[in-house]
Motif scaffolding. Sequence first.
Motif, PDB file in Angstrom:
ATOM      1  N   SER A   1       2.230  -9.555  34.138  1.00 48.22           N
ATOM      2  CA  SER A   1       3.450  -9.838  34.799  1.00 48.22           C
ATOM      3  C   SER A   1       3.475  -9.327  36.211  1.00 48.22           C
ATOM      4  O   SER A   1       1.781  -9.015  36.627  1.00 48.22           O
ATOM      5  N   GLU A   2       3.904  -9.076  36.682  1.00 48.21           N
ATOM      6  CA  GLU A   2       4.541  -9.009  38.269  1.00 48.21           C
ATOM      7  C   GLU A   2       3.800  -8.018  38.609  1.00 48.21           C
ATOM      8  O   GLU A   2       3.449  -7.339  39.157  1.00 48.21           O
ATOM      9  N   HIS A   3       3.873  -6.803  37.259  1.00 44.24           N
ATOM     10  CA  HIS A   3       3.460  -5.441  37.364  1.00 44.24           C
ATOM     11  C   HIS A   3       2.576  -4.637  36.865  1.00 44.24           C
ATOM     12  O   HIS A   3       2.884  -3.515  36.818  1.00 44.24           O
ATOM     13  N   GLY A   4       1.383  -5.797  36.459  1.00 39.95           N
ATOM     14  CA  GLY A   4       0.919  -5.824  35.375  1.00 39.95           C
ATOM     15  C   GLY A   4      -0.704  -5.355  35.927  1.00 39.95           C
ATOM     16  O   GLY A   4      -0.533  -5.288  37.514  1.00 39.95           O
ATOM     17  N   SER A   5      -1.368  -4.707  35.377  1.00 39.23           N
ATOM     18  CA  SER A   5      -2.653  -3.953  35.830  1.00 39.23           C
ATOM     19  C   SER A   5      -3.672  -5.364  36.481  1.00 39.23           C
ATOM     20  O   SER A   5      -5.082  -5.191  36.108  1.00 39.23           O
ATOM     21  N   MET A   6      -3.717  -6.801  35.057  1.00 40.24           N
ATOM     22  CA  MET A   6      -4.624  -7.756  36.093  1.00 40.24           C
ATOM     23  C   MET A   6      -3.915  -8.574  36.421  1.00 40.24           C
ATOM     24  O   MET A   6      -2.637  -9.580  36.890  1.00 40.24           O
ATOM     25  N   LYS A   7      -4.738  -9.615  37.337  1.00 38.44           N
ATOM     26  CA  LYS A   7      -4.689 -10.830  37.796  1.00 38.44           C
ATOM     27  C   LYS A   7      -5.514 -11.782  36.971  1.00 38.44           C
ATOM     28  O   LYS A   7      -7.037 -11.765  36.733  1.00 38.44           O
ATOM     29  N   TYR A   8      -4.804 -13.138  37.632  1.00 41.86           N
ATOM     30  CA  TYR A   8      -6.085 -13.979  36.565  1.00 41.86           C
ATOM     31  C   TYR A   8      -6.362 -14.423  37.710  1.00 41.86           C
ATOM     32  O   TYR A   8      -6.459 -14.650  39.132  1.00 41.86           O
ATOM     33  N   LEU A   9      -8.227 -14.624  37.054  1.00 40.17           N
ATOM     34  CA  LEU A   9      -9.300 -15.481  38.058  1.00 40.17           C
ATOM     35  C   LEU A   9      -9.171 -17.071  38.080  1.00 40.17           C
ATOM     36  O   LEU A   9      -9.713 -17.987  39.201  1.00 40.17           O
ATOM     37  N   HIS A  10      -9.278 -17.914  36.709  1.00 35.03           N
ATOM     38  CA  HIS A  10      -9.779 -19.071  36.467  1.00 35.03           C
ATOM     39  C   HIS A  10     -10.749 -19.833  37.679  1.00 35.03           C
ATOM     40  O   HIS A  10     -10.544 -20.356  38.300  1.00 35.03           O
ATOM     41  N   GLU A  11     -11.983 -18.552  37.348  1.00 39.41           N
ATOM     42  CA  GLU A  11     -13.094 -19.153  38.262  1.00 39.41           C
ATOM     43  C   GLU A  11     -14.207 -20.195  36.442  1.00 39.41           C
ATOM     44  O   GLU A  11     -13.927 -19.575  35.117  1.00 39.41           O
TER      45      GLU A  11
END
Length: 758
Positions: free
Chosen positions: A738-748
């Motif tokens: 989420s916006e304030h979450g700890s992870m980001k999508y990479l989609h590699e």
Amino acid sequence: IRCWSNIPFITVPLSRAHGKSFAHRSELKHAKRIVVKLGSAVVTRGDECGLALGRLASIVEQVSMLQNQGREMMIVTSGAVAFGKQRLRHEILLSQSVRQALHSGQSQLKDMAVPVLEARACAAAGQSGLMALYEAMFTQYSICAAQILVTNLDFHDEQKRRNLNGTLHELLRMNIVPIINTNDAVVPPPEPNSDLQGVNVISVKDNDSLAARLAVEMKTDLLIVLSDVEGLFDSPPGSDDAKLIDIFYPGDQQSVTFGTKSRVGMGGMEAKVKAALWALQGGTSVVIANGTHPKISGHVITDIVEGKKVGTFFSEVKPAGPTVEQQAEMARAGGRTLAALQPEQRAEIIYRLADLLTDQREEILLANKKDLEEAENKGRLALPLLKRLSLSTSKLNSLAIGLRQIAASSQDSVGRVIRRTRIAKDLELEQVTVPIGVLLVIFESRPDCLPQVSALAIASGNGLLLKGGKEAAHSNQILHHLTQEALSIHGVRDAVQLVNTREEVEDLCRLDKLIDLIIPRGSSQLVRNIQKAAKGIPVMGHSEGICHVYVDTDASVEKVTRIIRDSKCEYPAACNALETLLIHRDLLRTPLFDQIIDMLRVEQVKIHAGPKFASYLTFSPSEVKSLRIEYGDLECCIEVVDSVQEAVEHIHKYGSSHTDVIITENEKTAEFFLQHVDSACVFWNASTRFSDGYRFGLGAEVGISTSRIHARGPVGIEGLLTTKWLLRGDNHVVSDFSEHGSMKYLHESLPLPQRNAN
């Protein structure tokens, strides 16, 4: 054909000695005398006050149609109580409203309560109205109906029984439909008794037992019991594991759990089954089916009489083998085991089958000879179909070579990774190939189709149901036996099943919970029928093979006659054979055109002229009736076009999107044709006959698809696979992204595993 009141109907020749019930559904079309029992839930509305008029009108129409075919129809009906209840409630409300209006004014009308109505009084008030309704409906079909009210006592008195029997026979003789009901106005409440203990003992305590008693008394061929459920289930309908029982045999009631009775009426399913078994024991066939479903109630009775798989059929003859439903389940389980094998093991099975085709050549050809002799003696097959039916040593050798190609190319078909993506740290997604599930392949006059399709199903890990034409029964039997022998080396014998029961194709197409894909192999009529009958199951195939060859102005003289001869004459019965030859206008009256015509005449090809071609000729061949004809023989249509653009437009308008060819030395014209013709296969300077899985290097094909979804053209292993997604994570949850979450999508995108070079 007879005609009453300008309504024509066909008299069906029906004759059958009574005494033994029909063994199979397909025999029901021979039923002469039929009783239709209409349950309360069928006749009445959902509120139980009044009749379901639309449903009743549809039933009367079906009964009338069967009566007008020369059958003897009888109806055992409920509905008098419901119809009477509607009338009495109306009268009571009307009288109460008048009294209250006189004494209390309008304000209290809304508080009126309708008293509980006694059933016998309702029946007395409803009988005449119910019968009047039936008479009015049957009159629309120029059929007379007669009412008969009976009670249990009428069957206990020998004189009354004889009178009833004589009355019914006389009515049937006069082409009158008897409408029978229990006389609920005087009938006593049902009492516990020991009925249904023997053929000669059954008490009439509801319309189910009444219908069974009448059916046996009148030596009826068929009793149709319509209720508000699809038929008999192995457990109460609506429960998770409930399965509709297609055929019910005496003694099977121990394996059935009965639920509660229907919302209205005296009897539940248990009463119907007991009555049905009693009638069956008395020599009458029985079908219990749903008469309330809006999608089928309009033709449920006629479907049953035509032998279609509707409801539950009661039979005293158990088949020697499994039912088609059981075969589909066996194919599903076998297919899953097959898919779990190592690729090398699946290949071993196919190699073994290829060896068996050559090792057992003599036995196969002997069985095929029987089929050919029977087909020729009966004279039912046209010459093109006889050619398709015939097997030879060269055909078997070609089949074996094709199967070995499939085995060699199938090593990494199932479970192949086609996409890898890193969604986030330690979260990886894969898309992998998996089998479709259970395939139903329906083919006619093509026994060589069986090992081809079996090999493709084995290579792709699919379960397989095969339904061949009866004209190839002996050939199919031995080829299926060899297929199962090959499957046995890795314990998956059940993965490929041959349907030998008397299942109609239309019935197989309704098994949407057991079959995942239908592939028809046969005539355009067969394919169209299957596409129409399939309910909820995708159909892969083509209904027609109207293939075109366009001869351009820049065509090579040497290539034209070779390509046309091969496309039309090499195997004219094939779906990829030339059917329409398009000639550029500038080629008319040239030496090249004369060569084409001379070659076709030498090959004894009958020519039909298209409208434009006919207009150029003083004495033309017979003008074609349609430009959309698949001849399947040494016949073709010739038409004239003014340009490559017009050729493309003609193909789009009259073709079937199968295979189309251009013959030209002009590369620009050829590329225009290749890019603009919207067909599954488009060729330049090559015969239409190359449109084939074996010739494409696929080893074999399950068919040629002209659909635009999933697979197109010759369908090999790849067309029998779908995909699934595998996600491997480590305590991942969506909220972390989420916006304030700890992870980001990479989609590699990740590299794919190396494919097997072999």
